[in-house]
Write an enzyme that holds these catalytic residues in place. Sequence first.
Site, PDB file in Angstrom:
ATOM      1  N   LYS A   1       5.035  -0.808   3.939  1.00 11.57           N
ATOM      2  CA  LYS A   1       4.496  -2.201   3.706  1.00 11.57           C
ATOM      3  C   LYS A   1       5.292  -3.111   4.451  1.00 11.57           C
ATOM      4  CE  LYS A   1       2.269  -1.440  -0.834  1.00 11.57           C
ATOM      5  NZ  LYS A   1       2.572  -1.930  -2.404  1.00 11.57           N
TER       6      LYS A   1
ATOM      7  N   TYR B   1      -7.939  -3.340  -1.824  1.00  9.29           N
ATOM      8  CA  TYR B   1      -7.247  -3.686  -3.169  1.00  9.29           C
ATOM      9  C   TYR B   1      -8.374  -4.364  -4.004  1.00  9.29           C
ATOM     10  CZ  TYR B   1      -2.542  -2.948  -1.722  1.00  9.29           C
ATOM     11  OH  TYR B   1      -1.248  -2.379  -1.380  1.00  9.29           O
TER      12      TYR B   1
ATOM     13  N   ASN C   1       7.091  -3.044  -3.025  1.00  8.17           N
ATOM     14  CA  ASN C   1       7.511  -1.820  -3.616  1.00  8.17           C
ATOM     15  C   ASN C   1       7.504  -0.590  -2.422  1.00  8.17           C
ATOM     16  OD1 ASN C   1       4.828  -1.521  -3.506  1.00  8.17           O
ATOM     17  ND2 ASN C   1       4.731  -0.734  -5.615  1.00  8.17           N
TER      18      ASN C   1
ATOM     19  N   HIS D   1       2.322   2.047   0.105  1.00 12.62           N
ATOM     20  CA  HIS D   1       1.163   2.613  -0.395  1.00 12.62           C
ATOM     21  C   HIS D   1       0.839   3.903  -0.339  1.00 12.62           C
ATOM     22  CE1 HIS D   1      -3.084   2.529  -1.442  1.00 12.62           C
ATOM     23  NE2 HIS D   1      -3.302   3.379  -0.424  1.00 12.62           N
TER      24      HIS D   1
ATOM     25  N   GLU E   1      -9.697   6.260   2.368  1.00 14.18           N
ATOM     26  CA  GLU E   1      -8.661   5.406   3.102  1.00 14.18           C
ATOM     27  C   GLU E   1      -8.438   6.093   4.644  1.00 14.18           C
ATOM     28  OE1 GLU E   1      -5.364   5.322   0.452  1.00 14.18           O
ATOM     29  OE2 GLU E   1      -6.350   3.775  -0.706  1.00 14.18           O
TER      30      GLU E   1
HETATM   31  P1  IDP Z   1       0.045   1.754  -6.580  1.00 18.19           P
HETATM   32  O1  IDP Z   1       0.457   0.766  -5.146  1.00 18.19           O
HETATM   33  O2  IDP Z   1       1.137   2.455  -7.215  1.00 18.19           O
HETATM   34  O3  IDP Z   1      -1.157   2.546  -6.271  1.00 18.19           O
HETATM   35  P2  IDP Z   1      -1.842  -0.483  -7.583  1.00 18.19           P
HETATM   36  O4  IDP Z   1      -1.999  -0.667  -9.030  1.00 18.19           O
HETATM   37  O5  IDP Z   1      -2.925   0.360  -6.602  1.00 18.19           O
HETATM   38  O6  IDP Z   1      -0.354   0.429  -7.560  1.00 18.19           O
HETATM   39  O7  IDP Z   1      -1.231  -1.702  -6.958  1.00 18.19           O
HETATM   40  C1  IDP Z   1      -1.449  -1.948  -5.501  1.00 18.19           C
HETATM   41  C2  IDP Z   1      -0.304  -2.929  -5.213  1.00 18.19           C
HETATM   42  O8  IDP Z   1      -0.326  -4.173  -5.827  1.00 18.19           O
HETATM   43  C3  IDP Z   1       1.071  -2.501  -5.639  1.00 18.19           C
HETATM   44  O9  IDP Z   1       1.844  -1.369  -5.119  1.00 18.19           O
HETATM   45  C4  IDP Z   1       2.074  -3.596  -5.836  1.00 18.19           C
HETATM   46  O10 IDP Z   1       2.558  -3.924  -4.424  1.00 18.19           O
HETATM   47  C5  IDP Z   1       1.100  -4.657  -5.889  1.00 18.19           C
HETATM   48  N1  IDP Z   1       1.209  -5.050  -7.399  1.00 18.19           N
HETATM   49  C6  IDP Z   1       0.712  -4.267  -8.653  1.00 18.19           C
HETATM   50  N2  IDP Z   1       1.018  -4.933  -9.650  1.00 18.19           N
HETATM   51  C7  IDP Z   1       1.573  -6.255  -9.283  1.00 18.19           C
HETATM   52  C8  IDP Z   1       1.988  -7.132 -10.136  1.00 18.19           C
HETATM   53  O11 IDP Z   1       1.959  -7.286 -11.175  1.00 18.19           O
HETATM   54  N3  IDP Z   1       2.431  -8.235  -9.434  1.00 18.19           N
HETATM   55  C9  IDP Z   1       2.533  -8.221  -7.901  1.00 18.19           C
HETATM   56  N4  IDP Z   1       2.010  -7.399  -7.436  1.00 18.19           N
HETATM   57  C10 IDP Z   1       1.385  -6.106  -7.923  1.00 18.19           C
HETATM   58 MG    MG Z   2      -3.223   2.152  -5.796  1.00 18.54          MG
END
Ligand code: IDP
Ligand code: MG
Length: 155
Positions: free
Chosen positions: A12, A52, A115, A118, A129
């Site tokens: 990212k 997303y 974080n 992905h 994907e």
């Molecule tokens: P993942 O990346 O671990 O698969 P997902 O639930 O698919 O998690 O969420 C995708 C991305 O959305 C996360 O990696 C993060 O960057 C963002 N995200 C998830 N939850 C939150 C939140 O509560 N606030 C802001 N961004 C979030």
């Molecule tokens: Mg995810």
Amino acid sequence: MSDLQKTVVLLKPDALQRDLLGEIINRFERKGLKIVGLKFIRLTDELLDIHYAHLSDKPFFESLKKFMMQTPVVGIVLEGLEAVSEVRKIIGSTNPRQADAGTIRADFSMNVPSNLIHASDSEETAQNEIKRFFSNHEIFSYEKISDRYIFGEGV
Ligand code: IDP
Ligand code: MG
């Protein structure tokens, strides 16, 4: 080697801004995951609506998409034994503060959405994907001398 799988990773914008691209790629290389696709991708609003879609009703959806478009992302296809779950294990939980120490997210980040990375969350998602982000000619099949040591045949 019937459980050889491919999975998609996106590095990212925060990974790029913080000069962590090499560090993160190195972790996958050290594990023995084989890089079979690698490129910069400029994500678009349309692509992120699909990618997303499961988060489209969340209050942070629009800002998440904006964040993901700040810079190009690095798209990688990794191949390995049970690669989908192994890569998810190496990256750690979505919230870096809940991720286990030693995972990429725990070791190098502190918050969502930044974080760092992905990764596909199931075999089915990985297949979708790969098609979403890569053309057939961008996925490579090649032998490495280390394959037999890492994947465990004929050592
Ligand atoms: P993942 O990346 O671990 O698969 P997902 O639930 O698919 O998690 O969420 C995708 C991305 O959305 C996360 O990696 C993060 O960057 C963002 N995200 C998830 N939850 C939150 C939140 O509560 N606030 C802001 N961004 C979030
Ligand atoms: Mg995810």
